[in-house]
Each structure stands twice: as structure tokens, then as C-alpha cells.
Design a protein around this motif. Sequence first.
Motif, short mmCIF file in Angstrom:
data_model
loop_
_atom_site.label_atom_id
_atom_site.label_comp_id
_atom_site.label_asym_id
_atom_site.label_seq_id
_atom_site.Cartn_x
_atom_site.Cartn_y
_atom_site.Cartn_z
N GLY A 179 0.73 -1.34 0.09
CA GLY A 179 -0.16 -0.05 0.05
C GLY A 179 0.69 1.29 0.08
N HIS A 180 0.12 2.35 0.36
CA HIS A 180 0.73 3.69 0.25
C HIS A 180 1.59 3.91 1.57
N LYS A 181 2.67 4.58 1.37
CA LYS A 181 3.56 4.98 2.55
C LYS A 181 2.97 6.30 3.13
N ILE A 182 3.16 6.25 4.38
CA ILE A 182 2.82 7.60 5.01
C ILE A 182 3.88 8.86 4.93
N LYS A 183 3.31 9.75 4.53
CA LYS A 183 4.37 10.88 4.31
C LYS A 183 4.39 11.69 5.57
N CYS A 184 3.37 11.95 6.39
CA CYS A 184 3.27 12.86 7.62
C CYS A 184 2.29 12.33 8.49
N ALA A 185 2.65 12.12 9.68
CA ALA A 185 1.79 11.73 10.87
C ALA A 185 1.65 12.79 11.45
N CYS B 158 -1.52 11.25 7.95
CA CYS B 158 -2.04 10.12 8.78
C CYS B 158 -2.36 10.83 10.12
N PHE B 159 -3.60 10.94 10.51
CA PHE B 159 -3.84 11.76 11.90
C PHE B 159 -3.79 10.53 12.82
N GLU B 160 -2.97 10.73 13.99
CA GLU B 160 -2.95 9.53 15.03
C GLU B 160 -3.91 10.21 16.22
N ILE B 161 -4.65 9.33 16.56
CA ILE B 161 -5.61 9.43 17.90
C ILE B 161 -5.41 8.54 18.89
N PRO C 15 7.91 20.27 15.15
CA PRO C 15 6.61 20.91 15.08
C PRO C 15 5.95 21.17 13.51
N LEU C 16 5.02 20.90 13.35
CA LEU C 16 3.95 21.19 12.23
C LEU C 16 4.56 22.60 11.53
N ASN C 17 4.70 23.71 12.11
CA ASN C 17 5.18 24.88 11.58
C ASN C 17 6.50 24.80 10.83
N ASN C 18 7.38 23.99 11.26
CA ASN C 18 8.83 23.63 10.55
C ASN C 18 8.23 23.20 9.22
N LEU C 19 7.51 22.22 9.10
CA LEU C 19 6.91 21.53 7.88
C LEU C 19 6.17 22.42 7.19
N VAL C 20 5.20 23.20 7.48
CA VAL C 20 4.51 24.27 6.82
C VAL C 20 5.58 25.45 6.22
N HIS C 21 6.56 25.81 6.84
CA HIS C 21 7.46 26.53 6.44
C HIS C 21 7.99 26.21 5.35
#
Length: 174
Positions: A3-9, A41-44, A159-165
Motif C-alpha cells: 500500500g501507500h507510504k505515510i508521508k506525514c503523521a 495520517c492523523f494519530e488519535i 513542529p508542524l510549523n517547520n513543515l509548513v514553513h
Amino acid sequence: MAGHKIKCAINLSGKSIDKTEIIEEIEIYQKEFNINPADICFEITETAAIGSISKASAFIERLRAEGFKFALDDFGAGLSSFNYLKNLPVNYLKIDGSFIRNVDNDPLDQAMVKSMADIGKTLGIETVAEFVTSEAIADYLIDVGVDYLQGFHFHKPEPLNNLVHIVRRDQIGK
């Protein structure tokens, strides 16, 4: 690994899934940055999910319909894990790090992790092992059929901000 590889959790708290506006925020960012939902992929955590199974299930189903993936995080840490697994429509089963930390030389952890990987396969849910800190641990997990590995051995969280940046910089000039 099938299947598909997760790029970002991305970890979500129980409070996050209780906020009705979070879905709209996710959709706005997905469109703004042209993100393929299958790459997220959202982790709960079990703890967050058990607070309100019906809310968690509705949240997951809504975003899964758009192509996002979901993992039940810290699996095995709660007392009723298998019951939740039967009632939450997740894509991935994320094995709690407490079982992974010493899996390369603890026979009980080995048996637990193997059984979780086997249950995931039986249910058609791919497994993710968190807290992979060494090559020996990674080798064992691959041998018992865990589908994905995550941990400091590969990359430290940021942090997500680093990735968004990074994404925003890539968007400049296009």
C-alpha cells in the motif's frame, strides 16, 4: 510493505477532535498547500478516542471519506484496546512504544508485538511501531511483519510549523 507510504503523521488530542471547526481548518490547509490527503495520517490515542467513541468515529469517517488516513495511537496501553479496535474505522494500528522499547531482547514484548501485528493482519489494518530507536529493533519488527516503523532511529519529530514553513518556501515562485 503493502500500500501507500505515510508521508506525514500528525498527532491529534482529544480536545482537537471535539472541536467542530478542526475539520474545516484541515480542509483549508489541505487545499491551500495542495496536499494529497493520502499523504497525511492523523494519530488519535486510545484515550482520546474513548472519551467519545461516536464523536471520534464520526470525525474519522468524515476525513477518511476525503482520503486522509488514521492511526489508533498507543495501541495496547489501554485496558480495552481490542474492543475499541472493533469499533473505530482506523487505517492503521500504532503499537505503543512501551512494547517496542526493549522488543529486541524481551521475550514478552516480542510476543505482544507479534500478536498485535497478527491481529492487524487479520483485521486488514496495517501496523505501525513507534519508538524505534535502533537497527536491532527495526530488524525484529520487520521480521514479525509490522508494516511501518517510526522513531528517532529514522527522524526526530518536529513542529508542524517547520513543515509548513518548508512547504510555503517551496510554493514561492511557482
